[in-house]
Design a protein around this motif. Sequence first.
Motif, PDB file in Angstrom:
ATOM      1  N   GLY A 195      22.240  58.429 -25.245  1.00  0.00           N
ATOM      2  CA  GLY A 195      23.604  58.886 -25.006  1.00  0.00           C
ATOM      3  C   GLY A 195      24.501  57.734 -24.610  1.00  0.00           C
ATOM      4  O   GLY A 195      24.131  56.559 -24.708  1.00  0.00           O
ATOM      5  N   ASN A 196      25.704  58.063 -24.123  1.00  0.00           N
ATOM      6  CA  ASN A 196      26.663  57.027 -23.742  1.00  0.00           C
ATOM      7  C   ASN A 196      26.130  56.099 -22.662  1.00  0.00           C
ATOM      8  O   ASN A 196      26.466  54.920 -22.620  1.00  0.00           O
ATOM      9  CB  ASN A 196      27.959  57.680 -23.251  1.00  0.00           C
ATOM     10  CG  ASN A 196      28.956  57.905 -24.377  1.00  0.00           C
ATOM     11  OD1 ASN A 196      28.821  57.351 -25.463  1.00  0.00           O
ATOM     12  ND2 ASN A 196      29.954  58.735 -24.121  1.00  0.00           N
ATOM     13  N   ALA A 213      22.733  67.758 -25.403  1.00  0.00           N
ATOM     14  CA  ALA A 213      22.616  67.469 -23.973  1.00  0.00           C
ATOM     15  C   ALA A 213      21.166  67.279 -23.575  1.00  0.00           C
ATOM     16  O   ALA A 213      20.873  66.752 -22.498  1.00  0.00           O
ATOM     17  CB  ALA A 213      23.241  68.597 -23.154  1.00  0.00           C
ATOM     18  N   GLY A 214      20.258  67.714 -24.434  1.00  0.00           N
ATOM     19  CA  GLY A 214      18.838  67.609 -24.167  1.00  0.00           C
ATOM     20  C   GLY A 214      18.161  68.959 -24.243  1.00  0.00           C
ATOM     21  O   GLY A 214      18.723  69.989 -23.841  1.00  0.00           O
ATOM     22  N   GLU A 215      16.963  68.962 -24.788  1.00  0.00           N
ATOM     23  CA  GLU A 215      16.171  70.193 -24.923  1.00  0.00           C
ATOM     24  C   GLU A 215      16.004  70.850 -23.562  1.00  0.00           C
ATOM     25  O   GLU A 215      15.701  70.188 -22.572  1.00  0.00           O
ATOM     26  CB  GLU A 215      14.807  69.822 -25.517  1.00  0.00           C
ATOM     27  CG  GLU A 215      13.806  70.956 -25.605  1.00  0.00           C
ATOM     28  CD  GLU A 215      12.993  71.113 -24.327  1.00  0.00           C
ATOM     29  OE1 GLU A 215      12.578  72.254 -24.063  1.00  0.00           O
ATOM     30  OE2 GLU A 215      12.805  70.131 -23.597  1.00  0.00           O
ATOM     31  N   GLU A 275      29.522  65.706 -22.498  1.00  0.00           N
ATOM     32  CA  GLU A 275      29.033  65.085 -21.264  1.00  0.00           C
ATOM     33  C   GLU A 275      28.149  63.872 -21.540  1.00  0.00           C
ATOM     34  O   GLU A 275      28.318  62.803 -20.942  1.00  0.00           O
ATOM     35  CB  GLU A 275      28.276  66.101 -20.417  1.00  0.00           C
ATOM     36  CG  GLU A 275      27.891  65.556 -19.055  1.00  0.00           C
ATOM     37  CD  GLU A 275      27.368  66.626 -18.129  1.00  0.00           C
ATOM     38  OE1 GLU A 275      26.700  66.267 -17.133  1.00  0.00           O
ATOM     39  OE2 GLU A 275      27.612  67.827 -18.393  1.00  0.00           O
ATOM     40  N   SER A 276      27.194  64.018 -22.444  1.00  0.00           N
ATOM     41  CA  SER A 276      26.304  62.903 -22.774  1.00  0.00           C
ATOM     42  C   SER A 276      26.950  61.934 -23.752  1.00  0.00           C
ATOM     43  O   SER A 276      26.542  60.772 -23.858  1.00  0.00           O
ATOM     44  CB  SER A 276      25.002  63.424 -23.381  1.00  0.00           C
ATOM     45  OG  SER A 276      25.250  63.972 -24.671  1.00  0.00           O
ATOM     46  N   GLY A 277      27.944  62.432 -24.499  1.00  0.00           N
ATOM     47  CA  GLY A 277      28.594  61.626 -25.524  1.00  0.00           C
ATOM     48  C   GLY A 277      27.812  61.521 -26.811  1.00  0.00           C
ATOM     49  O   GLY A 277      28.216  60.788 -27.724  1.00  0.00           O
TER      50      GLY A 277
END
Length: 366
Positions: A48-49, A189-191, A279-281
């Motif tokens: 991510g970012n 955003a993730g599993e 949020e995570s980009g």
Amino acid sequence: MRSSSAIQEFGVTADGTQVHRGILENETGMRVVILSFGGIIQRLEVPGNDGDTANVVLGYDELSSYEADEYYLGAIVGRCANRILDGSFTLGGVTYQLDRNDPFGTMHGGSASLDKRVWTMEAVDSPHACGLELTITSCDGDNGFPGNVTITARYELLRDANVLRLGFEATTDAPTIVNMTGHSYFNLAGEGSGSAGEHLLTVDADAYLPVTAELVPTGQFEQVDGTPFDFRAPRRISERIRTGHEQLRLGRGYDHNFVLRKPLDGSRFARAAHLVEPESGRVLEVWTTEPGLDVYTGNFLDASVVGAGGRIYRQGDAIALEPEHFADSPNRPEFPSVELHPGEVYRSRTEYRFGTVGAGAAGVPA
């Protein structure tokens, strides 16, 4: 970091068949884990970012969970993806009755189809990519489909960019139908992180296919303008999903084919969708040769699904973006054909391009 591919033993199915997993890693920090069972993408890890890497697809830790899975998590689906009304179609004057695995007819090739079988797997590295080639033969009469069909699925991870390619080829010894796709559920955003409703989705389509109560296309091409299906500019997935629109009520959310803004014969490789998790980009772009994109918002995930690490999957926790020919195409002459004949080669190509906000997909400036 060096890019690489490796194949390891993963487990044994209930009938005693050995299953392998292939691991692809590239120089930019992306890692993909693929199973020979169902051609499943088990894990897909991208940064991510902030540089932190997360697995962005739903899945399970154990083989037994995939054997019992009813949601096609990460699987390759076919011979004919999506729905076929009444589980039957006519080809060359002959009507074929398929296995019915849903009240409306046949879904994703029928019961225990390609998503529940063990494919052969071998590494196919090249100078620009590390890859895996999976092959399977679906015999004449398999779930009612005619012809002996050999299918190859090739996953390639570019060595210097966060791009995962999925290419299909198929041949047959008798007239048949083929429509392949991958069925990964994405949450950038993730599993297991919860709802994907805040993701911003763009779909490069001016029309979609409305469905009947059986979730099978009516045959009409409906313009998205003025409807909750208008994703021509980025919109939150959840923004209009509870507006009471009849089509969203029927599907329990989005579960529809979008008609991509390109030639319907699949003659052009073009972008189908753009997905951003603010949020995570993290950014995902889907590019394909297919004429349609099925957008499915995980409407039937019902908290009975326990995924990787013991996390529970609920309705809306991910989105599936499935490049394909349209649902019920064998019964719709107005749709692009899914027929395959001896001497022909079915080909389909999709790319999943990952990046971050500001850098764009695959690290290429937006």
